[in-house]
Design a protein around this motif. Structure first.
Motif, PDB file in Angstrom:
ATOM      1  N   ALA A  91       0.829  -1.209   0.000  1.00 29.17           N
ATOM      2  CA  ALA A  91       0.000   0.000   0.000  1.00 29.17           C
ATOM      3  C   ALA A  91       0.862   1.257   0.000  1.00 29.17           C
ATOM      4  CB  ALA A  91      -0.936  -0.006   1.204  1.00 29.17           C
ATOM      5  N   LEU A  92       2.000   1.233   0.736  1.00 27.20           N
ATOM      6  CA  LEU A  92       2.902   2.380   0.737  1.00 27.20           C
ATOM      7  C   LEU A  92       3.545   2.584  -0.631  1.00 27.20           C
ATOM      8  CD1 LEU A  92       4.782   2.205   4.169  1.00 27.20           C
ATOM      9  CD2 LEU A  92       3.292   4.040   3.367  1.00 27.20           C
ATOM     10  N   LYS A  93       3.916   1.475  -1.259  1.00 26.59           N
ATOM     11  CA  LYS A  93       4.518   1.582  -2.600  1.00 26.59           C
ATOM     12  C   LYS A  93       3.515   2.144  -3.604  1.00 26.59           C
ATOM     13  CE  LYS A  93       7.943  -2.074  -1.957  1.00 26.59           C
ATOM     14  NZ  LYS A  93       8.374  -3.443  -2.329  1.00 26.59           N
ATOM     15  N   LEU A  94       2.251   1.786  -3.458  1.00 22.92           N
ATOM     16  CA  LEU A  94       1.220   2.325  -4.333  1.00 22.92           C
ATOM     17  C   LEU A  94       1.109   3.839  -4.159  1.00 22.92           C
ATOM     18  CD1 LEU A  94      -1.159   2.202  -6.274  1.00 22.92           C
ATOM     19  CD2 LEU A  94      -2.614   1.483  -4.361  1.00 22.92           C
ATOM     20  N   VAL A  95       1.141   4.313  -2.906  1.00 24.11           N
ATOM     21  CA  VAL A  95       1.078   5.752  -2.652  1.00 24.11           C
ATOM     22  C   VAL A  95       2.296   6.449  -3.256  1.00 24.11           C
ATOM     23  CG1 VAL A  95       1.105   7.522  -0.842  1.00 24.11           C
ATOM     24  CG2 VAL A  95      -0.347   5.501  -0.579  1.00 24.11           C
ATOM     25  N   GLU A  96       3.475   5.820  -3.113  1.00 21.95           N
ATOM     26  CA  GLU A  96       4.688   6.413  -3.688  1.00 21.95           C
ATOM     27  C   GLU A  96       4.571   6.535  -5.206  1.00 21.95           C
ATOM     28  OE1 GLU A  96       7.950   4.014  -2.443  1.00 21.95           O
ATOM     29  OE2 GLU A  96       7.687   4.461  -0.309  1.00 21.95           O
ATOM     30  N   THR A 114      -3.939   8.699   3.526  1.00 23.60           N
ATOM     31  CA  THR A 114      -3.750   8.937   4.971  1.00 23.60           C
ATOM     32  C   THR A 114      -2.780   7.949   5.592  1.00 23.60           C
ATOM     33  OG1 THR A 114      -5.543   7.450   5.697  1.00 23.60           O
ATOM     34  CG2 THR A 114      -6.159   9.688   5.062  1.00 23.60           C
ATOM     35  N   LEU A 115      -2.264   7.009   4.796  1.00 21.10           N
ATOM     36  CA  LEU A 115      -1.516   5.878   5.339  1.00 21.10           C
ATOM     37  C   LEU A 115      -0.278   6.315   6.119  1.00 21.10           C
ATOM     38  CD1 LEU A 115      -1.736   2.818   5.401  1.00 21.10           C
ATOM     39  CD2 LEU A 115      -0.309   2.714   3.361  1.00 21.10           C
ATOM     40  N   GLU A 116       0.545   7.159   5.505  1.00 20.16           N
ATOM     41  CA  GLU A 116       1.789   7.571   6.167  1.00 20.16           C
ATOM     42  C   GLU A 116       1.504   8.343   7.442  1.00 20.16           C
ATOM     43  OE1 GLU A 116       5.162   8.999   3.993  1.00 20.16           O
ATOM     44  OE2 GLU A 116       4.286   8.366   2.090  1.00 20.16           O
ATOM     45  N   ALA A 117       0.511   9.216   7.407  1.00 13.60           N
ATOM     46  CA  ALA A 117       0.181   9.998   8.605  1.00 13.60           C
ATOM     47  C   ALA A 117      -0.312   9.092   9.730  1.00 13.60           C
ATOM     48  CB  ALA A 117      -0.879  11.046   8.263  1.00 13.60           C
ATOM     49  N   ARG A 118      -1.133   8.099   9.379  1.00 11.79           N
ATOM     50  CA  ARG A 118      -1.625   7.170  10.408  1.00 11.79           C
ATOM     51  C   ARG A 118      -0.495   6.306  10.955  1.00 11.79           C
ATOM     52  NH1 ARG A 118      -5.044   3.394   9.080  1.00 11.79           N
ATOM     53  NH2 ARG A 118      -4.926   3.524   6.812  1.00 11.79           N
ATOM     54  N   LEU A 119       0.437   5.911  10.075  1.00  5.68           N
ATOM     55  CA  LEU A 119       1.606   5.135  10.518  1.00  5.68           C
ATOM     56  C   LEU A 119       2.441   5.953  11.491  1.00  5.68           C
ATOM     57  CD1 LEU A 119       3.653   2.784  10.338  1.00  5.68           C
ATOM     58  CD2 LEU A 119       4.610   3.907   8.308  1.00  5.68           C
ATOM     59  N   ALA A 124       4.308   7.215  16.939  1.00  7.18           N
ATOM     60  CA  ALA A 124       4.518   8.276  17.924  1.00  7.18           C
ATOM     61  C   ALA A 124       3.773   7.984  19.226  1.00  7.18           C
ATOM     62  CB  ALA A 124       4.067   9.617  17.349  1.00  7.18           C
ATOM     63  N   ALA A 125       2.580   7.373  19.118  1.00 10.46           N
ATOM     64  CA  ALA A 125       1.800   7.058  20.316  1.00 10.46           C
ATOM     65  C   ALA A 125       2.534   6.092  21.233  1.00 10.46           C
ATOM     66  CB  ALA A 125       0.440   6.478  19.916  1.00 10.46           C
ATOM     67  N   LEU A 126       3.386   5.258  20.650  1.00 12.04           N
ATOM     68  CA  LEU A 126       4.189   4.326  21.454  1.00 12.04           C
ATOM     69  C   LEU A 126       5.607   4.843  21.663  1.00 12.04           C
ATOM     70  CD1 LEU A 126       3.152   1.612  22.645  1.00 12.04           C
ATOM     71  CD2 LEU A 126       1.719   2.478  20.804  1.00 12.04           C
ATOM     72  N   GLY A 127       5.851   6.109  21.367  1.00 12.32           N
ATOM     73  CA  GLY A 127       7.146   6.729  21.641  1.00 12.32           C
ATOM     74  C   GLY A 127       8.272   6.232  20.767  1.00 12.32           C
ATOM     75  N   LEU A 128       7.973   5.877  19.511  1.00 11.07           N
ATOM     76  CA  LEU A 128       8.990   5.319  18.618  1.00 11.07           C
ATOM     77  C   LEU A 128       9.196   6.260  17.434  1.00 11.07           C
ATOM     78  CD1 LEU A 128      10.761   2.778  18.442  1.00 11.07           C
ATOM     79  CD2 LEU A 128       9.019   1.760  16.988  1.00 11.07           C
ATOM     80  N   ASP A 129      10.434   6.710  17.260  1.00  8.58           N
ATOM     81  CA  ASP A 129      10.783   7.603  16.158  1.00  8.58           C
ATOM     82  C   ASP A 129      11.509   6.788  15.095  1.00  8.58           C
ATOM     83  OD1 ASP A 129      11.371   9.713  14.519  1.00  8.58           O
ATOM     84  OD2 ASP A 129      12.983  10.535  15.767  1.00  8.58           O
ATOM     85  N   LEU A 152      -0.276  -3.207  16.140  1.00  7.14           N
ATOM     86  CA  LEU A 152      -1.513  -3.800  16.646  1.00  7.14           C
ATOM     87  C   LEU A 152      -2.621  -2.746  16.732  1.00  7.14           C
ATOM     88  CD1 LEU A 152      -2.405  -6.604  17.755  1.00  7.14           C
ATOM     89  CD2 LEU A 152      -1.903  -5.741  20.037  1.00  7.14           C
ATOM     90  N   VAL A 153      -2.286  -1.591  17.311  1.00  4.31           N
ATOM     91  CA  VAL A 153      -3.267  -0.504  17.439  1.00  4.31           C
ATOM     92  C   VAL A 153      -3.676   0.012  16.062  1.00  4.31           C
ATOM     93  CG1 VAL A 153      -3.628   1.818  18.334  1.00  4.31           C
ATOM     94  CG2 VAL A 153      -2.423   0.128  19.725  1.00  4.31           C
ATOM     95  N   PHE A 154      -2.710   0.094  15.153  1.00  5.15           N
ATOM     96  CA  PHE A 154      -2.951   0.580  13.790  1.00  5.15           C
ATOM     97  C   PHE A 154      -3.993  -0.276  13.070  1.00  5.15           C
ATOM     98  CE2 PHE A 154      -1.955   0.547   9.249  1.00  5.15           C
ATOM     99  CZ  PHE A 154      -1.842   1.899   8.953  1.00  5.15           C
ATOM    100  N   ASP A 155      -3.985  -1.575  13.347  1.00  2.00           N
ATOM    101  CA  ASP A 155      -4.892  -2.506  12.669  1.00  2.00           C
ATOM    102  C   ASP A 155      -6.328  -2.413  13.179  1.00  2.00           C
ATOM    103  OD1 ASP A 155      -5.215  -4.588  10.725  1.00  2.00           O
ATOM    104  OD2 ASP A 155      -5.368  -6.027  12.359  1.00  2.00           O
TER     105      ASP A 155
END
Length: 526
Positions: A91-96, A114-119, A124-129, A152-155
């Motif tokens: 899905a990301l490759k399709l957006v690209e 909206t995929l990249e923004a949701r990712l 960020a919600a789990l504190g991961l950059d 998991l939350v994303f799904d």
């Protein structure tokens, strides 16, 4: 419809043929439920049965809602990245391609802008950059756990199953997991030994070899209920033991009364003033009465003894662990550890530890804390001789013992008894057996090969061998001792450490554990 799990008359045998569940009935409703129990009782197997990875021998499992599962960590593939973990690589490759003007009209209609923004928001919600192309192999164990939780939350499932979600996480990561669960609006079932996390649950389910018991409320409420159960069990034992004594006394009194009547009959027979046929009938009646009394007394005694045995067994399960240890002989003002200007690491060109200094005097209890990756384990190796420092000095002021995450002081091909005797040559076999029994390795359990032990059993055996000799070490160093332990095993370790009168240097992110063992000072890295 609210998400839920209904388990009815579930029976399941493990790969070794051992019965894990027999006619198990259990319900998980909406909200957050903590699943606790000893290691090996079948918590992870129950998760796999709920998720459909395992098939029950009999019975049924009904799940309302779509399931998402966070399993205990597995090693990722060398090319697996965050996008693969989220299942959004194509899905990301399709957006690209769409952004580069290379997508067809049909593909443009399918593109999720909206995929990249949701990712980014989920990470960020789990504190991961980290970006979608970041390789999982380049992340620490704690970072991979956070990434898996974000996926998991994303799904957006309705029901999530989390297996030890805070293992290997620093304080920041643990807080991120707790916040995620606090905001979760679906159902969640969480296997954990993290008591702070369990205090955020709506209910606790305890899994044992006898079945499952549900407790409404969080971990603190569960512990209060268990304490009340212990009081009730002690009361039941007192009643059962009194019944044993009363039964024995009543039987003895009945026997004495019958003996007196029998003696009267014998005296009458000796006088010869009664017909023989009457005397014979009286004798048979006396014998029948005596036999009946014996059988009644035996039945009552057996019943009382069984009740007392059941009450003792229940108390043994509920009673907090306690152990007495030999003194370390550590004077209050003695220097046990001094590090000055310490520098080092596995890569000499990029030392993780630089210009580190600290001192421990007397029976201090000190925690080394800091985020994942700052070098806490490396520092322990420099302090205890596992790594040669690039600069600086280390002094140890007395006998020291190290319990690392692998409990390397134990030889895997030796039994627990053999390890104890090797590490404590001045202890007799009786001393050895007494100490090992205190650490819950009784009889044949002490003859197990160390290589066959679970993580919790191995740490318990290491603690017994390190602290159970005629003289305990003056300094005990522990590296993440509560990882992969169930709560009961953690409480065993805590009890052993509370009984230890020497100095403690501990690496741990478990706040409840640090408080329980009396840590009074923290040295933070990074």
């Amino acid at each position: 419809m609210p998400s839920s799990v209904t388990i009815s008359r579930l029976t399941y045998n493990g790969p070794d043929g051992r019965t894990l569940f027999s006619n198990l009935d259990l319900n998980f409703g909406p909200g957050r439920t903590g699943l606790v129990g000893r290691n090996g009782v079948g918590k992870t197997s129950l998760f796999r049965l709920i998720s459909g990875d395992l098939v029950p021998g009999s019975g049924s499992i009904s799940v309302a809602g779509r399931i998402g599962v966070l399993r205990q960590q597995v090693q990722p593939g060398p090319e697996e990245n965050i996008a693969d973990l989220f299942g959004i690589g194509p899905a990301l490759k399709l957006v690209e391609r769409a952004m580069m003007g290379e997508a067809s009209a049909d593909e443009l209609a399918e593109a999720d802008w909206t995929l990249e923004a949701r990712l980014d928001g989920a990470l960020a919600a789990l504190g991961l950059d980290a970006g979608p192309q970041k390789l999982l192999a380049q992340l620490s164990g704690g970072q991979r756990t956070r990434a898996a939780l974000a996926a998991l939350v994303f799904d957006e499932p309705e029901l999530i199953l989390l297996d030890e979600p805070t293992n290997n996480l620093d304080a920041e990561g643990r807080s991120a997991v707790a916040n995620m669960l606090a905001q979760w609006r679906g159902a969640a079932i969480v296997i954990s030994h993290d008591r702070e996390l369990l205090d955020g649950m709506d209910a606790i389910v305890e899994l044992t070899g006898l079945g499952a018991t549900s407790y409404g409320g969080n971990w603190s409420f569960y512990r209060e209920r268990k304490a009340l159960e212990l009081v009730g069990a002690q009361r039941d034992l007192d009643v059962a033991e009194r019944q044993v004594r009363d039964g024995a006394k009543a039987a003895q009194e009945a026997r004495e009364r019958q003996d007196r009547r029998d003696a009267g009959g014998r005296r009458k027979a000796a006088r010869g003033d009664a017909p023989k046929i009457l005397l014979g009938g009286l004798k048979r009646q006396a014998e029948a009465t005596a036999g009946g009394l014996d059988r009644l007394a035996e039945k009552q005694a057996d019943t009382a003894a069984l009740q007392a045995e059941a009450a003792r067994a229940r108390i043994e399960v509920l009673t907090p662990f306690a152990v007495k240890l030999a003194p370390s002989g550590l004077p209050g003002g003695k220097m046990v550890l001094r590090a000055q200007g310490l520098a080092g690491g596995h890569d000499p060109d990029r030392p993780v530890i630089r210009d580190f200094s600290m001192e421990m005097i007397g029976p201090e209890r000190v925690a080394l804390t800091g985020n994942n990756g700052v070098g806490k384990t490396t520092l322990l190796k420099l302090l205890t001789g596992g790594l040669e420092p690039l600069a600086g000095t280390v002094q140890i002021g007395g006998r020291m013992a190290l319990l690392d995450q692998q409990v390397a002081l134990l030889q895997r091909d030796e039994t627990i008894v053999e390890n104890f005797r090797r590490l404590n040559p001045d202890s007799s076999i009786n001393d050895c057996r007494t100490v090992l029994a205190a650490f819950m390795f009784r009889n044949d359990a002490a003859l197990q090969k160390v290589g066959t032990l679970s993580g919790g059993e191995m740490l318990r055996a290491g603690l017994a061998c390190a602290l159970g000799g005629k003289t305990a070490p003056m300094l005990l160093v522990l590296d993440e001792p509560t990882n992969h332990l169930d709560v009961e095993a953690i409480e065993v370790v805590e009890a052993g450490l509370r009984a230890f009168d020497g100095a403690l240097l501990v690496v741990s992110h478990d706040r409840a554990f640090l408080e329980a063992i009396g840590v009074a000072r923290e040295v933070r890295l990074g």
